[in-house]
Design a protein around this motif. Structure first.
Motif, mmCIF file in Angstrom:
data_model
loop_
_atom_site.group_PDB
_atom_site.id
_atom_site.type_symbol
_atom_site.label_atom_id
_atom_site.label_comp_id
_atom_site.label_asym_id
_atom_site.label_seq_id
_atom_site.Cartn_x
_atom_site.Cartn_y
_atom_site.Cartn_z
ATOM 1 N N THR A 162 98.047 11.497 -5.170
ATOM 2 C CA THR A 162 98.472 10.053 -5.054
ATOM 3 C C THR A 162 99.513 10.046 -3.877
ATOM 4 O O THR A 162 100.306 10.830 -3.595
ATOM 5 C CB THR A 162 99.419 10.298 -6.427
ATOM 6 O OG1 THR A 162 98.504 10.596 -7.809
ATOM 7 C CG2 THR A 162 100.111 9.428 -6.229
ATOM 8 N N ASP A 163 99.384 9.488 -3.064
ATOM 9 C CA ASP A 163 100.270 9.145 -1.919
ATOM 10 C C ASP A 163 101.360 8.640 -2.478
ATOM 11 O O ASP A 163 101.832 8.134 -3.864
ATOM 12 C CB ASP A 163 99.757 7.961 -0.335
ATOM 13 C CG ASP A 163 98.195 9.119 -0.940
ATOM 14 O OD1 ASP A 163 98.548 10.038 0.553
ATOM 15 O OD2 ASP A 163 97.018 8.618 -0.349
ATOM 16 N N GLU A 164 102.407 8.676 -1.313
ATOM 17 C CA GLU A 164 103.618 8.052 -1.507
ATOM 18 C C GLU A 164 104.060 6.778 -1.726
ATOM 19 O O GLU A 164 104.569 5.955 -2.827
ATOM 20 C CB GLU A 164 104.526 7.915 -0.405
ATOM 21 C CG GLU A 164 105.141 9.658 0.219
ATOM 22 C CD GLU A 164 105.633 9.422 0.931
ATOM 23 O OE1 GLU A 164 106.395 8.542 1.778
ATOM 24 O OE2 GLU A 164 106.184 10.680 1.477
ATOM 25 N N ASP A 165 102.997 5.660 -1.382
ATOM 26 C CA ASP A 165 102.604 4.331 -1.799
ATOM 27 C C ASP A 165 101.801 3.571 -2.936
ATOM 28 O O ASP A 165 101.572 2.826 -3.619
ATOM 29 C CB ASP A 165 101.494 3.384 -0.353
ATOM 30 C CG ASP A 165 100.554 3.734 -0.312
ATOM 31 O OD1 ASP A 165 100.110 4.391 -0.842
ATOM 32 O OD2 ASP A 165 100.199 3.218 0.748
ATOM 33 N N GLY A 166 100.972 4.879 -3.449
ATOM 34 C CA GLY A 166 100.346 4.780 -5.075
ATOM 35 C C GLY A 166 99.272 4.722 -5.134
ATOM 36 O O GLY A 166 98.924 4.724 -6.651
ATOM 37 N N SER A 167 98.565 4.673 -3.940
ATOM 38 C CA SER A 167 97.382 4.990 -3.684
ATOM 39 C C SER A 167 96.980 6.392 -4.024
ATOM 40 O O SER A 167 97.322 7.401 -4.289
ATOM 41 C CB SER A 167 96.578 4.448 -1.951
ATOM 42 O OG SER A 167 97.198 5.412 -1.637
ATOM 43 N N VAL A 168 95.587 6.779 -4.888
ATOM 44 C CA VAL A 168 95.350 7.462 -5.222
ATOM 45 C C VAL A 168 94.105 8.367 -4.927
ATOM 46 O O VAL A 168 93.005 7.145 -4.678
ATOM 47 C CB VAL A 168 94.143 7.662 -6.205
ATOM 48 C CG1 VAL A 168 94.240 9.399 -7.409
ATOM 49 C CG2 VAL A 168 96.193 7.224 -7.496
ATOM 50 N N GLU A 169 93.762 9.232 -4.100
ATOM 51 C CA GLU A 169 92.416 9.992 -3.325
ATOM 52 C C GLU A 169 92.492 10.743 -3.864
ATOM 53 O O GLU A 169 92.853 11.984 -4.230
ATOM 54 C CB GLU A 169 93.031 10.703 -2.238
ATOM 55 C CG GLU A 169 93.592 9.276 -0.852
ATOM 56 C CD GLU A 169 93.883 9.857 0.434
ATOM 57 O OE1 GLU A 169 92.801 10.105 1.351
ATOM 58 O OE2 GLU A 169 95.257 10.374 0.930
ATOM 59 N N VAL A 170 90.821 10.997 -3.932
ATOM 60 C CA VAL A 170 90.191 11.958 -4.397
ATOM 61 C C VAL A 170 89.242 12.249 -3.283
ATOM 62 O O VAL A 170 88.703 12.341 -2.293
ATOM 63 C CB VAL A 170 89.146 11.126 -5.504
ATOM 64 C CG1 VAL A 170 88.179 12.376 -6.113
ATOM 65 C CG2 VAL A 170 89.568 10.571 -6.813
ATOM 66 N N ILE A 171 89.106 14.089 -3.263
ATOM 67 C CA ILE A 171 88.469 14.086 -1.924
ATOM 68 C C ILE A 171 86.976 15.632 -2.703
ATOM 69 O O ILE A 171 87.457 16.369 -3.276
ATOM 70 C CB ILE A 171 89.465 15.583 -1.624
ATOM 71 C CG1 ILE A 171 90.810 14.616 -1.092
ATOM 72 C CG2 ILE A 171 88.954 16.161 -0.489
ATOM 73 C CD1 ILE A 171 90.501 13.575 -0.119
ATOM 74 N N ALA A 172 86.201 15.039 -1.755
ATOM 75 C CA ALA A 172 85.059 15.832 -2.414
ATOM 76 C C ALA A 172 84.210 16.257 -1.783
ATOM 77 O O ALA A 172 83.957 16.486 -0.362
ATOM 78 C CB ALA A 172 83.705 15.263 -3.362
ATOM 79 N N ALA A 173 83.564 17.865 -1.786
ATOM 80 C CA ALA A 173 82.686 18.738 -1.058
ATOM 81 C C ALA A 173 81.031 16.991 0.009
ATOM 82 O O ALA A 173 81.223 16.385 -0.837
ATOM 83 C CB ALA A 173 81.478 19.796 -1.363
ATOM 84 N N PRO A 174 80.932 17.337 0.832
ATOM 85 C CA PRO A 174 80.071 16.215 1.017
ATOM 86 C C PRO A 174 78.858 16.218 0.398
ATOM 87 O O PRO A 174 78.273 14.749 0.166
ATOM 88 C CB PRO A 174 79.968 16.084 2.888
ATOM 89 C CG PRO A 174 81.159 17.402 3.133
ATOM 90 C CD PRO A 174 81.486 17.910 1.959
ATOM 91 N N ALA A 175 78.591 17.233 0.279
ATOM 92 C CA ALA A 175 76.822 17.288 -1.034
ATOM 93 C C ALA A 175 77.473 16.965 -2.614
ATOM 94 O O ALA A 175 76.383 16.174 -2.918
ATOM 95 C CB ALA A 175 76.677 18.664 -0.430
ATOM 96 N N ASP A 176 78.858 16.450 -2.852
ATOM 97 C CA ASP A 176 79.163 16.576 -4.577
ATOM 98 C C ASP A 176 79.541 14.785 -4.128
ATOM 99 O O ASP A 176 79.598 14.177 -5.144
ATOM 100 C CB ASP A 176 80.426 17.158 -4.790
ATOM 101 C CG ASP A 176 79.860 18.284 -4.821
ATOM 102 O OD1 ASP A 176 78.351 18.676 -5.185
ATOM 103 O OD2 ASP A 176 80.390 19.306 -5.070
ATOM 104 N N PHE A 177 80.062 14.259 -2.842
ATOM 105 C CA PHE A 177 80.159 12.908 -3.000
ATOM 106 C C PHE A 177 79.750 12.304 -4.015
ATOM 107 O O PHE A 177 80.643 10.780 -4.698
ATOM 108 C CB PHE A 177 80.420 12.581 -1.688
ATOM 109 C CG PHE A 177 80.394 10.862 -1.125
ATOM 110 C CD1 PHE A 177 81.797 10.685 -1.533
ATOM 111 C CD2 PHE A 177 79.738 10.138 -0.918
ATOM 112 C CE1 PHE A 177 82.943 9.278 -1.458
ATOM 113 C CE2 PHE A 177 80.254 8.786 -0.576
ATOM 114 C CZ PHE A 177 81.538 8.278 -0.594
#
Length: 241
Positions: free
Chosen positions: A165-180
């Motif tokens: 969760t970034d300071e501005d409230g946006s939410v990022e999801v990180i995944a392996a390329p094969a699982d994207f």
């Protein structure tokens, strides 16, 4: 990084991409063709092709165009043979830049990239000079106000590596390329639609540009993105308006 808004930067970037929409189909056809050539034309066994086809459909590319691009990649139809090349370099203030190309003429591609960099205050680096500053991964970004708990539950169950969760409230999801693709589909099934979803080179640390330096850096990035052989440009520079 004080005052830096990842959300504002994403909106800025998406706006510039929309202005260049005419080039998107060309890029996607190249990507589909090369993906099919490298790992076959079945999207069930080719994650890179599956992601490229999904993006093409989101951009409303006609199904016939997608099919022809796959067949050119698998050799069922004749077509241009593209070579993948990655260049690394520096922009304003030493900002890191990665330039991915798909080209049928390597000499032309490197000459054009070198010229665009040098003309706009940057320079070409050597292999590995900046790539260590980036992580190859799938990224999905959700707008501020999205429930972090809901995103986290769906994402981690689907095999995502991390949720931020970034300071501005946006939410990022990180995944392996094969699982994207699987993670993206699981989130959509949970009613969560990302405003940005891509397999990318994500900068581990970012540098914020404002004022004249921001304008110069944006001009450099535009010059690179406008080159016919360039597929993607990644940077650790954040352009603030």
């Amino acid at each position: 990084m004080a005052g830096h808004s990842k959300w504002a930067n994403i909106q800025h970037r998406k706006g510039r991409q929309d202005a260049k929409r005419g080039k998107i189909f060309t890029k996607l056809i190249k990507e589909i063709t090369v993906s099919a050539r490298l790992a076959g034309g079945d999207i069930n066994f080719n994650p890179r092709l599956r992601a490229a086809v999904a993006e093409a459909k989101e951009q409303n590319m006609p199904a016939d165009n997608i099919t022809r691009a796959i067949k050119r990649g698998t050799g069922e139809l004749e077509g241009v043979s593209y070579e993948e090349i990655r260049y690394e370099g520096y922009g304003i203030g030493g900002a890191a830049i990665i330039i991915d190309c798909l080209t049928d003429n390597k000499q032309r591609a490197v000459a054009d990239v070198r010229h665009a960099l040098s003309k706009n205050g940057g320079n070409l680096g050597t292999d590995g000079s900046v790539s260590f500053m980036f992580k190859h991964c799938g990224v999905l970004v959700f707008e501020p106000g999205t429930s972090e708990d809901q995103v986290m539950e769906a994402a981690l169950d689907a095999g995502a590596e991390d949720v931020v969760t970034d300071e501005d409230g946006s939410v990022e999801v990180i995944a392996a390329p094969a699982d994207f693709t699987a993670v993206k589909e699981a989130l959509e099934a949970a009613g969560l639609k990302a405003v940005l979803a891509e397999v990318t080179m994500r900068a581990e640390n970012e540098t914020v540009f404002t004022g004249d330096d921001a304008a110069k850096m944006q001009k450099l990035l535009d010059a690179l993105e406008d080159l016919d052989d360039v597929q993607e440009v990644y940077t650790n520079a954040v352009i603030e308006e």
